[in-house]
Design an enzyme around this catalytic site. Structure first.
Site, PDB file in Angstrom:
ATOM      1  N   TYR A 175      86.212 -17.858  51.469  1.00  0.00           N
ATOM      2  CA  TYR A 175      85.170 -17.139  50.734  1.00  0.00           C
ATOM      3  C   TYR A 175      84.282 -18.018  49.856  1.00  0.00           C
ATOM      4  O   TYR A 175      83.306 -17.536  49.299  1.00  0.00           O
ATOM      5  CB  TYR A 175      85.811 -16.036  49.885  1.00  0.00           C
ATOM      6  CG  TYR A 175      86.592 -15.052  50.716  1.00  0.00           C
ATOM      7  CD1 TYR A 175      85.947 -14.193  51.592  1.00  0.00           C
ATOM      8  CD2 TYR A 175      87.978 -14.998  50.647  1.00  0.00           C
ATOM      9  CE1 TYR A 175      86.660 -13.300  52.376  1.00  0.00           C
ATOM     10  CE2 TYR A 175      88.701 -14.101  51.427  1.00  0.00           C
ATOM     11  CZ  TYR A 175      88.041 -13.261  52.290  1.00  0.00           C
ATOM     12  OH  TYR A 175      88.742 -12.382  53.058  1.00  0.00           O
ATOM     13  N   HIS A 203      89.772  -2.021  57.683  1.00  0.00           N
ATOM     14  CA  HIS A 203      90.757  -1.930  58.750  1.00  0.00           C
ATOM     15  C   HIS A 203      91.764  -0.807  58.536  1.00  0.00           C
ATOM     16  O   HIS A 203      92.655  -0.628  59.360  1.00  0.00           O
ATOM     17  CB  HIS A 203      91.506  -3.263  58.855  1.00  0.00           C
ATOM     18  CG  HIS A 203      90.632  -4.437  58.557  1.00  0.00           C
ATOM     19  ND1 HIS A 203      89.611  -4.835  59.398  1.00  0.00           N
ATOM     20  CD2 HIS A 203      90.568  -5.257  57.480  1.00  0.00           C
ATOM     21  CE1 HIS A 203      88.992  -5.868  58.857  1.00  0.00           C
ATOM     22  NE2 HIS A 203      89.548  -6.140  57.697  1.00  0.00           N
ATOM     23  N   ASP A 222      84.493   8.328  57.137  1.00  0.00           N
ATOM     24  CA  ASP A 222      84.061   9.727  57.034  1.00  0.00           C
ATOM     25  C   ASP A 222      83.001   9.901  55.944  1.00  0.00           C
ATOM     26  O   ASP A 222      82.053  10.669  56.108  1.00  0.00           O
ATOM     27  CB  ASP A 222      85.251  10.637  56.733  1.00  0.00           C
ATOM     28  CG  ASP A 222      86.153  10.857  57.932  1.00  0.00           C
ATOM     29  OD1 ASP A 222      85.752  10.527  59.072  1.00  0.00           O
ATOM     30  OD2 ASP A 222      87.282  11.364  57.732  1.00  0.00           O
ATOM     31  N   HIS A 255      80.474  -8.494  55.917  1.00  0.00           N
ATOM     32  CA  HIS A 255      81.699  -9.259  55.654  1.00  0.00           C
ATOM     33  C   HIS A 255      81.333 -10.721  55.484  1.00  0.00           C
ATOM     34  O   HIS A 255      80.570 -11.272  56.285  1.00  0.00           O
ATOM     35  CB  HIS A 255      82.699  -9.104  56.800  1.00  0.00           C
ATOM     36  CG  HIS A 255      83.166  -7.706  56.973  1.00  0.00           C
ATOM     37  ND1 HIS A 255      84.122  -7.151  56.158  1.00  0.00           N
ATOM     38  CD2 HIS A 255      82.768  -6.734  57.823  1.00  0.00           C
ATOM     39  CE1 HIS A 255      84.310  -5.892  56.514  1.00  0.00           C
ATOM     40  NE2 HIS A 255      83.489  -5.614  57.514  1.00  0.00           N
ATOM     41  N   LEU A 256      81.854 -11.345  54.463  1.00  0.00           N
ATOM     42  CA  LEU A 256      81.587 -12.755  54.205  1.00  0.00           C
ATOM     43  C   LEU A 256      82.113 -13.639  55.332  1.00  0.00           C
ATOM     44  O   LEU A 256      81.447 -14.576  55.768  1.00  0.00           O
ATOM     45  CB  LEU A 256      82.212 -13.175  52.877  1.00  0.00           C
ATOM     46  CG  LEU A 256      81.629 -12.499  51.639  1.00  0.00           C
ATOM     47  CD1 LEU A 256      82.547 -12.691  50.447  1.00  0.00           C
ATOM     48  CD2 LEU A 256      80.246 -13.036  51.348  1.00  0.00           C
ATOM     49  N   SER A 257      83.316 -13.334  55.789  1.00  0.00           N
ATOM     50  CA  SER A 257      83.935 -14.117  56.858  1.00  0.00           C
ATOM     51  C   SER A 257      83.691 -13.435  58.205  1.00  0.00           C
ATOM     52  O   SER A 257      83.269 -12.277  58.272  1.00  0.00           O
ATOM     53  CB  SER A 257      85.440 -14.260  56.614  1.00  0.00           C
ATOM     54  OG  SER A 257      86.076 -12.995  56.721  1.00  0.00           O
ATOM     55  N   ARG A 261      92.371  -7.472  61.598  1.00  0.00           N
ATOM     56  CA  ARG A 261      91.035  -7.469  60.987  1.00  0.00           C
ATOM     57  C   ARG A 261      89.923  -7.223  62.005  1.00  0.00           C
ATOM     58  O   ARG A 261      88.768  -7.071  61.646  1.00  0.00           O
ATOM     59  CB  ARG A 261      90.778  -8.793  60.266  1.00  0.00           C
ATOM     60  CG  ARG A 261      91.649  -8.985  59.056  1.00  0.00           C
ATOM     61  CD  ARG A 261      91.182 -10.170  58.235  1.00  0.00           C
ATOM     62  NE  ARG A 261      92.179 -10.580  57.277  1.00  0.00           N
ATOM     63  CZ  ARG A 261      92.338 -10.048  56.070  1.00  0.00           C
ATOM     64  NH1 ARG A 261      91.551  -9.082  55.671  1.00  0.00           N
ATOM     65  NH2 ARG A 261      93.281 -10.490  55.263  1.00  0.00           N
TER      66      ARG A 261
END
Length: 142
Positions: A23, A79, A86, A100-102, A111
């Protein structure tokens, strides 16, 4: 002026401290400051919670306040949370972009599944902080 909410899920308040090899060294506040500086013509509001119910409340509130879009990093809830998916589905037509950063597709098997993605305009992953900027640009151009 467009209003975009940037909502971050669990453990993102620990950016700059946790798993720096994944990160990086910058904090959540660094991300927020960078986005504000880069997007002065957009009204950005930032939220972060480690609690699923709080994230759902903010998503629903975005609908009531008629925001123009949401950049959402659900973090680990990606996940596991059908309820967050919903909530996003319920606020249609407000566009939501999952960030998502990664690159979650290259990480652990669990994941690779997102319960959020089917209800989002797009998913951006693996671009670090720049992914948030890409999401804002996409929402502004919509």
């Amino acid at each position: 002026m467009k209003t975009i909410w940037v909502i971050n899920g669990p453990n993102l308040n620990m950016l700059g401290i946790r798993e720096k090899e994944i990160y990086g060294n910058q904090s959540l506040k660094d991300l927020e400051n960078q986005l504000l500086k880069t997007n002065p013509e957009i009204h950005l509001e930032f939220f972060q919670s480690n609690h699923e119910g709080q994230l759902i409340d903010w998503i629903q509130e975005a609908y009531l306040k008629k925001v123009d879009g949401i950049v959402f990093n659900p973090a680990g809830y990606t996940h596991t949370s059908i309820a967050l998916g919903d909530a996003i589905k319920a606020i249609h037509p407000i566009p939501v972009i999952e960030v998502h950063l990664s690159k979650i597709e290259d990480r652990e098997d669990f994941r690779r599944v997102s319960y959020i993605k089917p209800y989002c305009l797009d998913q951006i992953q693996g671009k670090g902080f720049h992914g948030y900027q890409l999401a804002i640009e996409k929402l502004v151009s919509k």
